[in-house]
Design an enzyme around this catalytic site. Sequence first.
Site, PDB file in Angstrom:
ATOM      1  N   SER A  71      74.808  38.043  15.786  1.00 30.68           N
ATOM      2  CA  SER A  71      74.244  37.528  14.647  1.00 30.68           C
ATOM      3  C   SER A  71      72.798  36.967  15.459  1.00 30.68           C
ATOM      4  O   SER A  71      71.741  36.978  14.745  1.00 30.68           O
ATOM      5  CB  SER A  71      74.922  36.530  14.062  1.00 30.68           C
ATOM      6  OG  SER A  71      75.738  36.795  13.186  1.00 30.68           O
TER       7      SER A  71
ATOM      8  N   HIS B 174      80.450  42.880  12.295  1.00 30.82           N
ATOM      9  CA  HIS B 174      81.710  42.286  11.693  1.00 30.82           C
ATOM     10  C   HIS B 174      82.309  42.888  10.460  1.00 30.82           C
ATOM     11  O   HIS B 174      83.452  42.859  10.510  1.00 30.82           O
ATOM     12  CB  HIS B 174      80.979  40.789  11.080  1.00 30.82           C
ATOM     13  CG  HIS B 174      80.487  39.866  11.723  1.00 30.82           C
ATOM     14  ND1 HIS B 174      79.071  39.335  11.355  1.00 30.82           N
ATOM     15  CD2 HIS B 174      80.616  39.163  12.650  1.00 30.82           C
ATOM     16  CE1 HIS B 174      78.598  38.733  12.302  1.00 30.82           C
ATOM     17  NE2 HIS B 174      79.892  38.200  13.130  1.00 30.82           N
TER      18      HIS B 174
ATOM     19  N   LYS C  22      75.715  24.223  15.976  1.00 31.71           N
ATOM     20  CA  LYS C  22      74.970  25.093  15.780  1.00 31.71           C
ATOM     21  C   LYS C  22      74.017  24.918  14.608  1.00 31.71           C
ATOM     22  O   LYS C  22      74.466  24.274  13.396  1.00 31.71           O
ATOM     23  CB  LYS C  22      75.584  26.610  15.373  1.00 31.71           C
ATOM     24  CG  LYS C  22      76.195  27.260  16.323  1.00 31.71           C
ATOM     25  CD  LYS C  22      76.663  28.620  15.925  1.00 31.71           C
ATOM     26  CE  LYS C  22      77.452  29.308  17.199  1.00 31.71           C
ATOM     27  NZ  LYS C  22      77.673  30.663  16.705  1.00 31.71           N
TER      28      LYS C  22
ATOM     29  N   ARG D 152      83.282  42.612  21.836  1.00 33.36           N
ATOM     30  CA  ARG D 152      82.163  43.546  21.860  1.00 33.36           C
ATOM     31  C   ARG D 152      82.303  44.184  23.340  1.00 33.36           C
ATOM     32  O   ARG D 152      82.081  45.441  23.458  1.00 33.36           O
ATOM     33  CB  ARG D 152      80.907  43.142  21.605  1.00 33.36           C
ATOM     34  CG  ARG D 152      80.845  42.335  20.180  1.00 33.36           C
ATOM     35  CD  ARG D 152      79.465  41.685  20.171  1.00 33.36           C
ATOM     36  NE  ARG D 152      79.531  40.276  20.794  1.00 33.36           N
ATOM     37  CZ  ARG D 152      78.917  39.331  20.545  1.00 33.36           C
ATOM     38  NH1 ARG D 152      77.915  39.199  19.727  1.00 33.36           N
ATOM     39  NH2 ARG D 152      79.006  38.373  21.256  1.00 33.36           N
TER      40      ARG D 152
END
Length: 164
Positions: free
Chosen positions: A129, A18, A42, A91
């Site tokens: 994460s 990040h 979440k 990514r």
Amino acid sequence: MSKKIVYPGSFDPVTNGHLDIVERAANIFDEVIVSVFCNPNKEPVFTMEERVKMLKKATKDFKNVKIDSFSGLTTKYVHSIGGEAILRGLRAVSDFEGEFQMASMNKHLDDEIETIFLMTDTKYAFLSSSVIKEAAYFDGNIKDLVPDFVYQMLRNKFVEENKG
């Protein structure tokens, strides 16, 4: 006119991946707003307040980076603070489909807001994460993947949880 971009995410916790995106965006845009999104789908490990504090500490040396939080539609939030664009990190190719779908929906919701994609540094291409939390939970070595204070916060959180 200054160019303001918003980097939304759960940042639960913030990782060096990040921060790589934040640093590179800070070199391109006049102002980068890193904003913690309250995602009702979440269950975060850290509270909204903890995640905001983490980000403030991790980005304290960037003069043009501000930290905020929000809930609701990202496009409405970006519009409300005078932002021009949404920043998303990629990514791997596997990220692209979901990010493309989200960017297309955001464009449909507000055609004045662009989405800008930055590829993460290849050394962080595997990092998320979720991966960090899982490794930390089982006492894996994540020292090079998160800021030192985040590493300590994760250890404190999971040591307490694993005692019970």
